[in-house]
Motif scaffolding. Structure first.
Motif, short mmCIF file in Angstrom:
data_model
loop_
_atom_site.label_atom_id
_atom_site.label_comp_id
_atom_site.label_asym_id
_atom_site.label_seq_id
_atom_site.Cartn_x
_atom_site.Cartn_y
_atom_site.Cartn_z
N GLY A 222 -5.71 -5.72 27.51
CA GLY A 222 -4.66 -6.58 26.99
C GLY A 222 -5.19 -7.72 26.14
N MET A 223 -6.27 -8.37 26.59
CA MET A 223 -6.85 -9.48 25.83
C MET A 223 -7.33 -9.03 24.47
SD MET A 223 -6.72 -12.37 27.59
CE MET A 223 -8.08 -13.41 27.09
N ASN A 224 -7.88 -7.84 24.41
CA ASN A 224 -8.34 -7.31 23.13
C ASN A 224 -7.18 -6.91 22.23
OD1 ASN A 224 -11.44 -7.10 22.89
ND2 ASN A 224 -11.07 -6.35 24.97
N LEU A 225 -6.13 -6.33 22.83
CA LEU A 225 -4.96 -5.94 22.03
C LEU A 225 -4.25 -7.16 21.45
CD1 LEU A 225 -3.38 -3.10 24.21
CD2 LEU A 225 -4.51 -2.86 21.99
N LEU A 226 -4.29 -8.28 22.18
CA LEU A 226 -3.63 -9.50 21.70
C LEU A 226 -4.29 -10.07 20.44
CD1 LEU A 226 -2.84 -11.30 25.07
CD2 LEU A 226 -1.18 -10.40 23.43
N LYS A 227 -5.47 -9.62 20.14
CA LYS A 227 -6.12 -10.04 18.89
C LYS A 227 -5.41 -9.44 17.67
CE LYS A 227 -10.76 -10.26 20.98
NZ LYS A 227 -12.13 -9.67 20.94
N PHE A 228 -4.70 -8.32 17.91
CA PHE A 228 -4.09 -7.60 16.79
C PHE A 228 -2.57 -7.48 16.90
CE2 PHE A 228 -8.30 -5.86 17.82
CZ PHE A 228 -8.99 -6.15 16.64
N PHE A 229 -2.03 -7.57 18.12
CA PHE A 229 -0.60 -7.34 18.31
C PHE A 229 0.03 -8.52 19.05
CE2 PHE A 229 -2.70 -3.17 18.35
CZ PHE A 229 -2.05 -2.57 17.27
N PRO A 230 1.32 -8.78 18.81
CA PRO A 230 2.00 -9.88 19.51
C PRO A 230 2.22 -9.56 20.98
CG PRO A 230 3.57 -8.65 18.17
CD PRO A 230 2.21 -8.11 17.82
N CYS A 231 2.46 -10.62 21.73
CA CYS A 231 2.64 -10.51 23.18
C CYS A 231 3.79 -9.58 23.55
CB CYS A 231 2.87 -11.91 23.75
SG CYS A 231 2.98 -12.00 25.54
N ASN A 232 4.88 -9.59 22.76
CA ASN A 232 6.05 -8.77 23.11
C ASN A 232 5.80 -7.28 22.93
OD1 ASN A 232 6.05 -8.73 20.33
ND2 ASN A 232 8.18 -9.38 20.10
N LEU A 233 4.68 -6.92 22.32
CA LEU A 233 4.29 -5.50 22.26
C LEU A 233 3.26 -5.15 23.32
CD1 LEU A 233 3.99 -4.83 18.40
CD2 LEU A 233 5.88 -4.26 19.94
N VAL A 234 2.39 -6.11 23.63
CA VAL A 234 1.33 -5.85 24.61
C VAL A 234 1.87 -5.85 26.04
CG1 VAL A 234 -0.88 -6.68 25.54
CG2 VAL A 234 -0.43 -6.81 23.06
N ASP A 235 2.77 -6.78 26.35
CA ASP A 235 3.28 -6.90 27.71
C ASP A 235 3.97 -5.64 28.23
OD1 ASP A 235 2.38 -9.29 28.70
OD2 ASP A 235 4.11 -10.46 28.04
N PRO A 236 4.86 -4.98 27.47
CA PRO A 236 5.47 -3.74 27.98
C PRO A 236 4.44 -2.67 28.32
CG PRO A 236 6.71 -4.56 26.11
CD PRO A 236 5.45 -5.37 26.17
N LEU A 237 3.37 -2.60 27.53
CA LEU A 237 2.31 -1.64 27.83
C LEU A 237 1.64 -1.99 29.16
CD1 LEU A 237 0.39 0.70 27.13
CD2 LEU A 237 -0.99 -0.94 25.82
N MET A 238 1.38 -3.28 29.38
CA MET A 238 0.75 -3.71 30.63
C MET A 238 1.64 -3.37 31.83
SD MET A 238 -2.22 -4.97 29.96
CE MET A 238 -2.33 -3.72 28.66
N VAL A 239 2.93 -3.64 31.72
CA VAL A 239 3.86 -3.37 32.82
C VAL A 239 3.91 -1.87 33.11
CG1 VAL A 239 6.27 -3.47 33.56
CG2 VAL A 239 5.23 -5.45 32.43
N MET A 240 3.92 -1.06 32.06
CA MET A 240 3.94 0.39 32.25
C MET A 240 2.68 0.85 32.97
SD MET A 240 4.01 3.45 29.41
CE MET A 240 2.29 3.14 28.97
#
Length: 390
Positions: A222-240
């Motif tokens: 997640g921390m690495n993805l946040l370098k490229f994508f906004p939180c509202n895209l990363v969070d649903p992936l984390m919850v899944m």
């Protein structure tokens, strides 16, 4: 306290020799800006050296836990153990020639309009002396975790067993064969509960509020993805990923928040709980989950679900609090009544008249690194401007 005429002038006074104070001093030293670090304990990084449990590891990957201008050695594991981090700090202090003054408890600090200096009144604890420090700039680096917080609980003062804050927990050996209740299901609470259970304690934990439970690998991703994508895209992936890994945890007493883990971290500063093995023990019934305490009578504890259980010890993994308002006369209004910055990240670190704070961004070591560099650059610009005017 005996009064003396021991007055020291410097450019910057830094209060606190934790990672935030060390990082700020290092950045100032690289710019050849004189500074003095004041520390109330007898060592730097006392939280890490004296008040952390044995099995503690940094919960984020090492690239997110570096202090300014120094990487970890190449063979350092991704998730840094406590002892390795302390060794890293030892090398950091040596490399950047940081020389804190220990056993100094700040009693009072205020800005003197007449001299245009910060006046810091300090008690030297070993000899009960008073020292005065005058500086153009004051950096509050005492941090968010200055003092362990234990909430008020009805009956706690007459609890028949032992109760401690998690900062005093070392390992579970002394609790073997005892009924132990851990209050708080954040990272410290879950890890201590896991350690207690492994040490032979009959362990229970209180989940007072909803919590995201993740793995270290999920956070790393997640921390690495946040370098490229906004939180509202990363969070649903984390919850899944959490649902796939753990299933529905509410039936075990652990509710998941409606907001995503990284959104909550950004807004509240509360990190998701990284599972080190406690969830499997909870599912097997080896660690029991309870709601909030309603009252304590002797060694009997009653919970919000009206259950009553007997316990020999309580460990409060209920976080820390800032103590800055105990000594800082903050006419600049940088801090709120709880000793935290009034302004939100990223505008939290600078006040007026040369007042700064480091380590209050609720963003761990990465936030500390950013604060320290911002402060050093700003002080350097201020001094250069002053020299130009003069």
């Amino acid at each position: 306290m005996e009064k003396t005429n021991n007055t020291t002038n410097t450019t910057v006074v830094i209060v606190g020799a934790g990672p935030a104070g060390l990082a700020t001093s290092a950045c100032l030293n690289r710019l050849s800006i004189s500074n003095i670090v004041l520390e109330r304990e007898d060592c730097y990084a006392s939280l890490w050296k004296k008040r952390a449990y044995d099995r503690l590891k940094l919960h984020l990957g090492k690239q997110f836990c570096e202090l300014p201008h120094m990487e970890y050695p190449p063979d350092t594991p991704t998730f840094v153990p406590r002892a390795t981090f302390v060794s890293y700090l030892d090398n950091y202090v040596t490399q950047f020639k940081i020389d804190p003054r220990y056993n100094r408890s700040v009693q009072r600090a205020f800005y003197d309009d007449e001299s245009e200096n910060w006046r810091v009144e300090v008690k030297e604890n070993c000899f009960d002396l008073c020292e005065i420090y005058l500086a153009k700039h004051l950096v509050v680096a005492s941090g968010e975790n200055s003092e362990g917080f234990i909430p008020k609980v009805v009956g706690l003062d007459i609890f028949d067993g032992e109760f401690i804050h998690s900062s005093k927990y070392v390992n579970g050996k002394q609790f073997c064969g005892k009924d132990v209740l851990v209050v708080g299901c954040g990272n410290s609470g879950m890890e201590i509960a896991y350690d207690l259970s492994n040490s032979g304690a009959r362990t229970s934990i209180i989940a007072r509020s909803p919590v995201h439970v993740v793995t270290k690998e999920m956070v790393f991703l997640g921390m690495n993805l946040l370098k490229f994508f906004p939180c509202n895209l990363v969070d649903p992936l984390m919850v899944m990923l959490c649902k796939l890994k753990y299933g529905e945890l509410s039936k075990y007493g652990l509710k998941r928040p409606t907001e995503g883990p990284f959104y909550l971290k950004a807004i509240t500063g509360r990190s998701p709980t990284i599972d080190v093995g406690a969830i499997e023990k909870i599912k097997r019934g080896e660690i029991k989950v309870f709601p909030s305490i309603t009252n304590i009578k002797g060694n009997q504890i009653e919970f919000a679900n009206e259950r009553i259980n007997k316990f020999d010890a309580i460990i409060f993994a209920t976080g820390y609090k800032s103590t800055v308002k105990d000594w800082l006369e903050d006419e600049n209004d940088l801090f709120n009544k709880n000793g935290m910055p009034k302004r939100n990240f990223p505008n939290h670190w600078k006040g007026k008249n040369g007042l700064y704070c480091a380590g209050f961004a609720m963003r761990g070591l990465l936030g500390i690194s950013t604060d320290a560099q911002n402060i050093a650059k700003d002080i350097s610009l201020s001094l250069n401007l002053q020299n130009y005017i003069n």
